[in-house]
Design a protein around this motif. Structure first.
Motif, short mmCIF file in Angstrom:
data_model
loop_
_atom_site.label_atom_id
_atom_site.label_comp_id
_atom_site.label_asym_id
_atom_site.label_seq_id
_atom_site.Cartn_x
_atom_site.Cartn_y
_atom_site.Cartn_z
N LEU A 1 0.81 -1.36 -0.04
CA LEU A 1 0.10 -0.06 -0.20
C LEU A 1 0.99 1.05 0.11
O LEU A 1 1.92 1.25 0.52
CB LEU A 1 -0.97 0.07 1.07
N SER A 2 0.42 2.25 -0.75
CA SER A 2 1.18 3.45 -0.71
C SER A 2 0.00 4.81 -0.56
O SER A 2 -1.06 4.56 -1.12
CB SER A 2 1.92 3.96 -2.09
N VAL A 3 0.42 5.56 0.02
CA VAL A 3 -0.47 6.89 -0.02
C VAL A 3 0.43 7.96 -0.51
O VAL A 3 1.74 8.27 -0.08
CB VAL A 3 -0.47 7.51 1.63
N VAL A 4 -0.07 8.30 -1.70
CA VAL A 4 0.60 9.12 -2.82
C VAL A 4 0.09 10.66 -2.88
O VAL A 4 -1.32 10.86 -3.11
CB VAL A 4 0.79 8.72 -3.93
N ALA A 5 0.86 11.75 -2.57
CA ALA A 5 0.27 13.20 -2.72
C ALA A 5 0.16 13.69 -4.15
O ALA A 5 1.19 13.12 -4.96
CB ALA A 5 1.14 14.16 -1.86
N VAL B 1 -3.12 3.58 -2.76
CA VAL B 1 -2.82 2.88 -4.09
C VAL B 1 -2.43 1.54 -3.53
O VAL B 1 -1.50 1.27 -2.51
CB VAL B 1 -1.82 3.37 -4.83
N ASP B 2 -2.97 0.29 -3.94
CA ASP B 2 -2.59 -0.97 -3.82
C ASP B 2 -1.73 -1.62 -4.95
O ASP B 2 -2.17 -1.13 -5.97
CB ASP B 2 -3.62 -1.87 -3.68
N ASP B 3 -0.57 -1.91 -4.76
CA ASP B 3 0.35 -2.58 -6.03
C ASP B 3 -0.46 -3.31 -6.96
O ASP B 3 -0.13 -3.20 -8.07
CB ASP B 3 1.40 -3.35 -5.30
N GLU B 4 -1.42 -4.35 -6.55
CA GLU B 4 -2.22 -5.14 -7.34
C GLU B 4 -3.33 -4.90 -7.88
O GLU B 4 -3.80 -4.89 -8.88
CB GLU B 4 -2.05 -6.44 -6.60
N GLU B 5 -4.20 -3.78 -6.92
CA GLU B 5 -5.34 -3.53 -7.29
C GLU B 5 -5.31 -1.88 -7.99
O GLU B 5 -6.48 -1.65 -8.32
CB GLU B 5 -6.29 -3.50 -6.06
N GLY B 6 -4.49 -1.30 -7.77
CA GLY B 6 -4.30 -0.02 -8.30
C GLY B 6 -5.03 1.20 -7.25
O GLY B 6 -4.79 0.60 -6.13
N GLU B 7 -5.39 2.13 -7.65
CA GLU B 7 -6.10 3.06 -6.97
C GLU B 7 -7.30 2.74 -6.32
O GLU B 7 -8.31 2.17 -6.85
CB GLU B 7 -6.37 4.39 -7.92
N LEU B 8 -7.14 2.80 -4.80
CA LEU B 8 -8.34 2.45 -3.90
C LEU B 8 -9.33 3.81 -3.53
O LEU B 8 -10.25 3.33 -3.11
CB LEU B 8 -7.89 1.83 -2.70
N GLY B 9 -8.72 4.97 -3.55
CA GLY B 9 -9.33 5.92 -3.20
C GLY B 9 -8.55 7.43 -3.28
O GLY B 9 -7.43 7.30 -3.23
N THR B 10 -9.38 8.55 -3.34
CA THR B 10 -8.84 9.89 -3.17
C THR B 10 -9.31 10.43 -1.95
O THR B 10 -10.30 10.46 -1.55
CB THR B 10 -9.22 10.54 -4.64
N TYR B 11 -8.57 11.19 -1.09
CA TYR B 11 -8.71 11.72 0.23
C TYR B 11 -8.00 13.12 0.18
O TYR B 11 -7.20 13.45 -0.61
CB TYR B 11 -8.19 10.93 1.18
N LEU C 1 -4.52 7.53 5.35
CA LEU C 1 -4.06 6.56 6.20
C LEU C 1 -4.94 5.82 7.08
O LEU C 1 -5.02 4.76 7.29
CB LEU C 1 -2.85 7.07 7.13
N ALA C 2 -6.17 6.59 7.34
CA ALA C 2 -7.20 5.86 7.99
C ALA C 2 -8.03 4.71 7.04
O ALA C 2 -8.26 3.83 7.47
CB ALA C 2 -8.23 7.17 8.47
N ALA C 3 -7.93 5.08 5.63
CA ALA C 3 -8.44 4.22 4.79
C ALA C 3 -7.62 3.01 4.73
O ALA C 3 -8.08 1.80 4.57
CB ALA C 3 -8.69 4.71 3.57
N ALA C 4 -6.23 3.21 4.86
CA ALA C 4 -5.23 2.21 4.75
C ALA C 4 -5.51 1.31 6.07
O ALA C 4 -5.36 0.09 5.81
CB ALA C 4 -3.85 2.68 4.59
#
Length: 69
Positions: free
Chosen positions: A4-8, A16-26, A33-36
């Motif tokens: 998992l990554s949190v990217v500005a 962002v999940d390495d396998e699933e791609g973008e999981l959400g925008t905050y 990080l709460a979503a992670a």
């Protein structure tokens, strides 16, 4: 180790999940990080999350899954 990554990006924070791609925008890093943390509930394991700020700096943090009630 990191999946998992949190990217500005453009004033927003992407989860962002390495396998699933973008999981959400905050709106904030804390929200992403709460979503992670919620995402860690899937396998009930702590996860290391990479944090990439727009300035190019990288950091990491450990998120624990929320306790089940």
């Amino acid at each position: 180790m990191f999946d998992l990554s949190v990217v500005a990006q453009g004033g927003l924070w992407l989860l962002v999940d390495d396998e699933e791609g973008e999981l959400g925008t905050y709106a904030t890093q804390a929200e992403a990080l709460a979503a992670a943390r919620d995402y860690a509930r899937v396998d009930d394991e702590p996860r290391y999350v990479l944090i990439h700020e727009e300035a190019g700096d990288w950091d990491e943090t450990l998120v624990e899954p929320p306790p089940l009630h």
